[in-house]
Design an enzyme around this catalytic site. Structure first.
Site, PDB file in Angstrom:
ATOM      1  N   ASP A  57       0.808  -1.226   0.000  1.00 53.21           N
ATOM      2  CA  ASP A  57       0.000   0.000   0.000  1.00 53.21           C
ATOM      3  C   ASP A  57       0.843   1.278   0.000  1.00 53.21           C
ATOM      4  O   ASP A  57       0.307   2.360   0.226  1.00 53.21           O
ATOM      5  CB  ASP A  57      -0.905   0.003   1.247  1.00 53.21           C
ATOM      6  CG  ASP A  57      -2.066  -0.971   1.120  1.00 53.21           C
ATOM      7  OD1 ASP A  57      -2.959  -0.699   0.308  1.00 53.21           O
ATOM      8  OD2 ASP A  57      -2.061  -2.006   1.813  1.00 53.21           O
ATOM      9  N   ASP A  63      -1.629   8.728   3.882  1.00 54.70           N
ATOM     10  CA  ASP A  63      -1.956   8.199   5.208  1.00 54.70           C
ATOM     11  C   ASP A  63      -0.793   8.258   6.188  1.00 54.70           C
ATOM     12  O   ASP A  63      -0.994   8.127   7.392  1.00 54.70           O
ATOM     13  CB  ASP A  63      -2.470   6.751   5.072  1.00 54.70           C
ATOM     14  CG  ASP A  63      -3.794   6.719   4.346  1.00 54.70           C
ATOM     15  OD1 ASP A  63      -4.632   7.607   4.611  1.00 54.70           O
ATOM     16  OD2 ASP A  63      -3.983   5.842   3.490  1.00 54.70           O
ATOM     17  N   HIS A 172     -12.275   6.368   5.079  1.00 55.23           N
ATOM     18  CA  HIS A 172     -11.669   7.569   5.666  1.00 55.23           C
ATOM     19  C   HIS A 172     -12.627   8.764   5.564  1.00 55.23           C
ATOM     20  O   HIS A 172     -13.524   8.779   4.724  1.00 55.23           O
ATOM     21  CB  HIS A 172     -10.396   7.940   4.901  1.00 55.23           C
ATOM     22  CG  HIS A 172      -9.250   7.009   5.126  1.00 55.23           C
ATOM     23  ND1 HIS A 172      -8.590   6.375   4.097  1.00 55.23           N
ATOM     24  CD2 HIS A 172      -8.620   6.621   6.262  1.00 55.23           C
ATOM     25  CE1 HIS A 172      -7.612   5.633   4.592  1.00 55.23           C
ATOM     26  NE2 HIS A 172      -7.606   5.762   5.899  1.00 55.23           N
ATOM     27  N   CYS A 273      -5.022  10.394  -1.976  1.00 57.37           N
ATOM     28  CA  CYS A 273      -4.195   9.408  -1.251  1.00 57.37           C
ATOM     29  C   CYS A 273      -2.767   9.288  -1.738  1.00 57.37           C
ATOM     30  O   CYS A 273      -1.889   8.840  -1.014  1.00 57.37           O
ATOM     31  CB  CYS A 273      -4.791   8.008  -1.374  1.00 57.37           C
ATOM     32  SG  CYS A 273      -6.511   7.920  -1.109  1.00 57.37           S
TER      33      CYS A 273
END
Ligand code: CIR
Length: 282
Positions: A57, A63, A172, A273
């Site tokens: 990821d 994040d 989120h 992201c």
């Protein structure tokens, strides 16, 4: 303004996802190249953190770090398999800050809190006046309290404040609402999106000054403001509500940039992201 991005892991097919098909690495690499190109045209420098094949990821760099004002928080992501991601991001950010002699200061959750304190950057929506922090399956109350305590100096001025909002039915907070600039907010046409709007009113009053734009499709909810441009999921640039959002945010029609995101969406990744925008790094 600088942007920090991270390459796509060769193990991306193993990224956390809630179902459906696995992302295809080669397509993801090409989509990410175009995304980074679109950002590079609008910032002074792009800082690259190398991908790691053992961190599926890792391209979802948002994040791992949060920038508010002149402070950067390096997070402890909620998913255990993602915690290692922060280390390389920390090394790169610290070295760039010293190279550019930037005024940013860095706080590390790993150094200053225990394992129970978690926060994903995808849960932090900062508008310049308010910071809304989603309490989600990834970010807990302790993570919110950590952010509030360590960023207190950034909210010391009267008009600024920080608030927690429960994330309903999504990964989120920024899956449900994002900031397009100039007090314009895109929100999701869902129970979670409506809850976000109600909570903003409850927390800071109905005269909050934001215009809330309901997006008719989920992919449109997550937008990324970079300089004069608004990056959106490809196809969503044609939506009337997107064009209105952009206009009110001061973005010209030709600066609404549609970028392909299909492979990242398979792993629940949206447009914000894949980058960390640092307005005060030159
Ligand atoms: C995850 O589940 O953690 C990743 N597959 C997707 C993270 C997306 N990040 C974001 O929305 N900020």
């Amino acid at each position: 303004m600088a942007a920090v991005v991270r390459g796509v892991s060769a193990g991306m097919a193993r990224a956390i996802r809630r179902g459906g098909d696995a992302p295809v690495y080669s397509i993801a690499v090409e989509q990410h190249r175009k995304y980074v190109d679109a950002i590079a045209q609008r910032v002074r420098s792009v800082i690259h953190v190398p991908a790691r094949d053992d961190l599926p990821d890792c391209c979802f760099i948002e994040d791992t770090a949060v920038a508010v004002g002149k402070k950067i928080l390096l997070t402890r992501p909620g998913a255990r398999s993602r915690r290692e991601e922060t280390k390389d991001v920390e090394l790169t950010i610290k070295s760039e800050i010293s190279r550019f002699k930037s005024a940013y200061s860095v706080v590390s959750m790993a150094e200053e809190s225990n394992e129970d304190v978690t926060l994903d950057g995808g849960d932090v929506l900062f508008t310049g006046r308010h910071c809304f922090v989603g309490i989600s399956s990834r970010t807990n109350e302790a993570g919110f309290e950590f952010l509030r305590k360590h960023f207190a100096s950034e909210f010391a001025e009267g008009a600024k404040s920080i608030h927690a909002i429960q994330v309903k039915d999504d990964l989120h907070l920024k899956s449900l609402a994002t900031f397009a600039g100039n007090d314009q907010i895109a929100f999701d046409d869902s129970v979670g999106g409506d809850h976000f709007v109600q909570e903003v009113e409850r927390l800071i009053g109905a005269t909050h000054g934001y215009s809330m734009h309901r997006m008719s499709v989920h992919e449109a909810t997550n937008v990324l403001r970079v300089g004069d441009a608004l990056l959106v999921s490809k196809g969503c640039e044609l939506l009337p509500e997107m064009q209105k959002l952009a206009e009110m945010a001061g973005v010209k029609r030709q600066d609404i940039v549609g970028v392909e995101n299909s492979e990242f969406a398979k792993a629940d990744g949206a447009i914000t992201c894949r980058s960390l925008i640092l307005p005060h790094l030159f």
